[in-house]
Design a protein around this motif. Structure first.
Motif, PDB file in Angstrom:
ATOM      1  N   PHE A 128       0.835  -1.196   0.000  1.00 32.02           N
ATOM      2  CA  PHE A 128       0.000   0.000   0.000  1.00 32.02           C
ATOM      3  C   PHE A 128       0.874   1.252   0.000  1.00 32.02           C
ATOM      4  O   PHE A 128       0.602   2.222  -0.715  1.00 32.02           O
ATOM      5  CB  PHE A 128      -0.919  -0.007   1.224  1.00 32.02           C
ATOM      6  CG  PHE A 128      -1.684   1.261   1.420  1.00 32.02           C
ATOM      7  CD1 PHE A 128      -2.761   1.576   0.610  1.00 32.02           C
ATOM      8  CD2 PHE A 128      -1.315   2.159   2.420  1.00 32.02           C
ATOM      9  CE1 PHE A 128      -3.474   2.765   0.784  1.00 32.02           C
ATOM     10  CE2 PHE A 128      -2.018   3.346   2.606  1.00 32.02           C
ATOM     11  CZ  PHE A 128      -3.102   3.640   1.783  1.00 32.02           C
ATOM     12  N   LEU A 129       1.958   1.237   0.788  1.00 32.87           N
ATOM     13  CA  LEU A 129       2.885   2.362   0.845  1.00 32.87           C
ATOM     14  C   LEU A 129       3.548   2.576  -0.516  1.00 32.87           C
ATOM     15  O   LEU A 129       3.699   3.712  -0.974  1.00 32.87           O
ATOM     16  CB  LEU A 129       3.935   2.114   1.926  1.00 32.87           C
ATOM     17  CG  LEU A 129       5.009   3.194   2.124  1.00 32.87           C
ATOM     18  CD1 LEU A 129       4.375   4.523   2.500  1.00 32.87           C
ATOM     19  CD2 LEU A 129       6.000   2.752   3.203  1.00 32.87           C
ATOM     20  N   ASP A 130       3.948   1.492  -1.180  1.00 29.09           N
ATOM     21  CA  ASP A 130       4.574   1.592  -2.497  1.00 29.09           C
ATOM     22  C   ASP A 130       3.652   2.273  -3.506  1.00 29.09           C
ATOM     23  O   ASP A 130       4.111   2.966  -4.421  1.00 29.09           O
ATOM     24  CB  ASP A 130       4.938   0.195  -3.015  1.00 29.09           C
ATOM     25  CG  ASP A 130       6.087  -0.434  -2.234  1.00 29.09           C
ATOM     26  OD1 ASP A 130       6.839   0.316  -1.586  1.00 29.09           O
ATOM     27  OD2 ASP A 130       6.212  -1.678  -2.259  1.00 29.09           O
ATOM     28  N   ASP A 131       2.355   2.079  -3.342  1.00 30.59           N
ATOM     29  CA  ASP A 131       1.374   2.644  -4.272  1.00 30.59           C
ATOM     30  C   ASP A 131       0.900   4.041  -3.873  1.00 30.59           C
ATOM     31  O   ASP A 131       0.254   4.722  -4.679  1.00 30.59           O
ATOM     32  CB  ASP A 131       0.147   1.724  -4.369  1.00 30.59           C
ATOM     33  CG  ASP A 131       0.468   0.370  -4.996  1.00 30.59           C
ATOM     34  OD1 ASP A 131       1.446   0.306  -5.765  1.00 30.59           O
ATOM     35  OD2 ASP A 131      -0.236  -0.602  -4.697  1.00 30.59           O
ATOM     36  N   SER A 132       1.199   4.459  -2.633  1.00 32.95           N
ATOM     37  CA  SER A 132       0.580   5.691  -2.118  1.00 32.95           C
ATOM     38  C   SER A 132       1.584   6.725  -1.635  1.00 32.95           C
ATOM     39  O   SER A 132       1.180   7.771  -1.121  1.00 32.95           O
ATOM     40  CB  SER A 132      -0.376   5.340  -0.966  1.00 32.95           C
ATOM     41  OG  SER A 132      -1.283   4.320  -1.328  1.00 32.95           O
ATOM     42  N   TYR A 133       2.887   6.466  -1.757  1.00 29.12           N
ATOM     43  CA  TYR A 133       3.900   7.357  -1.169  1.00 29.12           C
ATOM     44  C   TYR A 133       3.801   8.776  -1.703  1.00 29.12           C
ATOM     45  O   TYR A 133       4.224   9.738  -1.045  1.00 29.12           O
ATOM     46  CB  TYR A 133       5.300   6.810  -1.430  1.00 29.12           C
ATOM     47  CG  TYR A 133       5.722   6.889  -2.881  1.00 29.12           C
ATOM     48  CD1 TYR A 133       6.314   8.043  -3.392  1.00 29.12           C
ATOM     49  CD2 TYR A 133       5.528   5.811  -3.736  1.00 29.12           C
ATOM     50  CE1 TYR A 133       6.683   8.122  -4.727  1.00 29.12           C
ATOM     51  CE2 TYR A 133       5.890   5.876  -5.065  1.00 29.12           C
ATOM     52  CZ  TYR A 133       6.474   7.038  -5.561  1.00 29.12           C
ATOM     53  OH  TYR A 133       6.833   7.116  -6.875  1.00 29.12           O
ATOM     54  N   MET A 134       3.251   8.967  -2.912  1.00 27.59           N
ATOM     55  CA  MET A 134       3.218  10.295  -3.522  1.00 27.59           C
ATOM     56  C   MET A 134       2.101  11.186  -2.960  1.00 27.59           C
ATOM     57  O   MET A 134       2.015  12.346  -3.302  1.00 27.59           O
ATOM     58  CB  MET A 134       3.057  10.180  -5.040  1.00 27.59           C
ATOM     59  CG  MET A 134       1.706   9.662  -5.530  1.00 27.59           C
ATOM     60  SD  MET A 134       1.357   7.925  -5.102  1.00 27.59           S
ATOM     61  CE  MET A 134       2.675   7.092  -6.013  1.00 27.59           C
ATOM     62  N   ARG A 135       1.296  10.647  -2.056  1.00 28.18           N
ATOM     63  CA  ARG A 135       0.236  11.435  -1.427  1.00 28.18           C
ATOM     64  C   ARG A 135       0.788  12.257  -0.262  1.00 28.18           C
ATOM     65  O   ARG A 135       1.347  11.694   0.682  1.00 28.18           O
ATOM     66  CB  ARG A 135      -0.879  10.522  -0.908  1.00 28.18           C
ATOM     67  CG  ARG A 135      -1.809   9.987  -1.969  1.00 28.18           C
ATOM     68  CD  ARG A 135      -2.794   9.019  -1.354  1.00 28.18           C
ATOM     69  NE  ARG A 135      -3.263   9.482  -0.044  1.00 28.18           N
ATOM     70  CZ  ARG A 135      -3.713   8.663   0.903  1.00 28.18           C
ATOM     71  NH1 ARG A 135      -3.740   7.360   0.708  1.00 28.18           N
ATOM     72  NH2 ARG A 135      -4.127   9.162   2.067  1.00 28.18           N
ATOM     73  N   ALA A 136       0.631  13.568  -0.323  1.00 26.22           N
ATOM     74  CA  ALA A 136       1.141  14.421   0.754  1.00 26.22           C
ATOM     75  C   ALA A 136       0.380  14.223   2.048  1.00 26.22           C
ATOM     76  O   ALA A 136       0.901  14.476   3.139  1.00 26.22           O
ATOM     77  CB  ALA A 136       1.074  15.889   0.329  1.00 26.22           C
ATOM     78  N   ASP A 137      -0.877  13.752   1.959  1.00 22.41           N
ATOM     79  CA  ASP A 137      -1.693  13.570   3.170  1.00 22.41           C
ATOM     80  C   ASP A 137      -1.583  12.156   3.745  1.00 22.41           C
ATOM     81  O   ASP A 137      -2.302  11.810   4.682  1.00 22.41           O
ATOM     82  CB  ASP A 137      -3.166  13.887   2.875  1.00 22.41           C
ATOM     83  CG  ASP A 137      -3.771  12.944   1.835  1.00 22.41           C
ATOM     84  OD1 ASP A 137      -3.000  12.251   1.124  1.00 22.41           O
ATOM     85  OD2 ASP A 137      -5.015  12.904   1.726  1.00 22.41           O
TER      86      ASP A 137
END
Length: 525
Positions: A425-434
């Protein structure tokens, strides 16, 4: 010589306070004792006092009316409020009006009274705090937000005000909070977190350079800046004790406090200090709950060293927490053999090392579990009182049996898949600032701290370093292959602050993003 007065409608209280302190020896002239606020105001108008002890509820003129009258005269004495258990709403109003401290009438003893007088003299001689909000002003919360961001690695420690001038970090661990859940109800934020925070921030010693953040139901962190004039580590300890008393007196919440301060390099050592403060709260397992712990307790038991030695304990602890009876029996027999062969004192130390680390690891599953099981929270005293190796073995195995029964009935441990699921999940979502640590940890089913521990064990890199690595790698690729502006790169890889992105990038690569882009453009030309 400074002047002091006492204002209380009970003659016994006035007489008691008058005799408790050698006023002249402490640099004060006790200028008068008054039965109500009106009489005290008339005296203050003739000859102002520097220090005032005042009751809240009085006839003719109440304590709050008296404080308003003092300010109307253009005076700003050091005011200590005398209160009863049922007067906290009035005490809060007194704080807002500029009271400096409070004391419960039930706690008025010579030592406490002397402490209040000396603190008042120090504050008066220091000339007050230029950064403190004016009476009636709304509490400043900016440092609270910064502290939260720093704890979650969304900001650098250097952003905390006055960091380089020194600080103390404290971790408050709420003891046996699970017993209060029926009283607190389901909205713990409204019934627990917010009231605890307000109590801290309404205390006059809490300044705009200080920060407070509730990490979860059990753990709450305080950043106490030493940048304020006259502040010391010992004054920080006094403030922490006042917070303890306030929470206990007005919310019936008991806590253990761990405190720590940097020895050098305040900014670079911040996370070490933060971790040490939290680790110091675990001395409750060994020396008992309800105290304020720091390095001065390490000669009795050093938790930092004990955790460094945890590697030798982990196979045994893992077997216990996975309820693997065969493995536990094997490790237990080996440990019991060692305890029987060693001199008693060394056997006690071995038992303490294993039980402490077992308690510590159990806290990752449920921070209140040691209390729920009724386990000893004075292990040092309990083990040192044992007089034979046989009794030591009996005690160790009885504690172990109780813990084993708990894990057998409560947990089915399958570590890897949930942690791997969270990593994907982190690999797919790291670009989210929130994106928050809590959101990622929730994917694993573990609390944030235990998730971070499992992540480090599984992938041999900390959660925060892994997340930073993902974002910096993505930034490098964008800098090499696109003409995006810096703020666009920053936004695309999950940073909501360009300044934070620039500093993080340089720390990770040794270059600014602009330098990196220029160098790599040349390589590809």
């Amino acid at each position: 010589m400074l002047r002091a007065i006492i204002v209380d409608d009970e003659i016994l209280v006035r007489a008691t306070l008058e005799k408790m302190v050698d006023w002249a020896a402490e640099g004060f002239q006790l200028a008068g004792c008054y039965a109500n606020g009106q009489a005290a105001l008339e005296a203050m108008e003739r000859c102002p006092a520097d220090l005032v002890f005042t009751d809240i509820k009085m006839p003719v003129c109440s304590g709050l009316e008296f404080i308003d009258g003092v300010h109307a005269l253009g005076l700003a004495p050091h005011i200590v409020v005398l209160s009863a258990f049922d007067e906290f709403p009035l005490v809060k109003q007194a704080f807002k009006k500029g009271a400096a401290d409070y004391v419960l009438k039930q706690e008025i003893v010579p030592a406490r009274m002397l402490e209040l007088v000396r603190e008042a003299r120090a504050a008066l001689c220091a000339g007050g705090d230029a950064l403190a909000p004016a009476p009636g002003a709304a509490p400043l919360r900016d440092t609270n937000a910064i502290l939260q961001d720093v704890i979650f690695h969304n900001a650098l420690p250097g952003e905390l005000p006055g960091l380089e001038q020194g600080y103390v970090v404290a971790c408050f661990f709420l003891d046996e909070i699970y017993r209060e859940m029926a009283r607190l109800g389901t909205d713990v934020n409204a019934t627990l977190t917010q009231p605890l925070t307000k109590l801290v921030m309404q205390m006059p010693q809490f300044r705009s350079t200080d920060g407070f953040y509730s990490f979860d139901m059990s753990r709450h962190f305080l950043f106490y800046s030493l940048a304020q004039p006259g502040r010391t580590v010992e004054k920080a300890r006094t403030f922490l004790a006042q917070v303890q008393r306030a929470w206990k007196n007005y919310m019936n919440i008991s806590c253990t406090v761990g405190m720590a301060a940097p020895h050098a390099e305040p900014e670079t050592s911040f996370y070490t200090v933060l971790e040490q403060a939290e680790t110091n709260t675990t001395l409750r397992y060994v020396l008992g709950p309800g105290r304020i712990y720091d390095e001065s307790y390490y000669p009795q038991f050093d938790p930092v060293t004990a955790l460094r030695q945890a590697k030798s304990c982990m196979p045994f602890i893992r077997a216990v927490m996975e309820a693997d009876f065969a493995q536990v029996e094997q490790y237990k027999n080996e440990l019991v053999g060692y305890m029987q062969d060693l001199p008693l004192e060394q056997g006690q130390s071995l038992a303490l090392l294993y039980l402490y680390n077992l308690y510590y690891e159990m806290g990752f599953y449920d921070m209140q579990v040691a209390y729920k099981l009724g386990l000893d929270h004075r292990l040092y005293q309990r083990l040192r009182a044992i007089e034979t190796q046989r009794d030591l073995v009996i005690y160790f195995t009885s504690v172990l049996r109780r813990i084993m029964e708990y894990f057998e009935s409560n947990y089915d441990q399958q570590f890897p898949d949930p942690v791997l699921r969270a990593k994907r999940f982190l690999d797919d979502s790291y670009m989210r600032a929130d994106l928050t640590l809590g959101e990622v940890a929730q994917r694993s089913g573990y609390n944030e701290k235990y998730f971070c521990t499992l992540f480090k064990k599984r992938f041999d890199v900390s959660y925060s370093d892994y997340l930073t690595g993902l974002r910096i790698a993505a930034a490098r690729e964008l800098l090499e292959k696109t003409n995006m502006r810096m703020y666009e790169v920053c936004d695309a890889v999950g940073y909501n602050s360009v300044e934070h992105f620039l500093r993080t990038f340089k720390r990770a690569t040794g270059q600014t993003p602009l330098q990196y882009r220029k160098e790599n453009v040349k390589k590809h030309q």
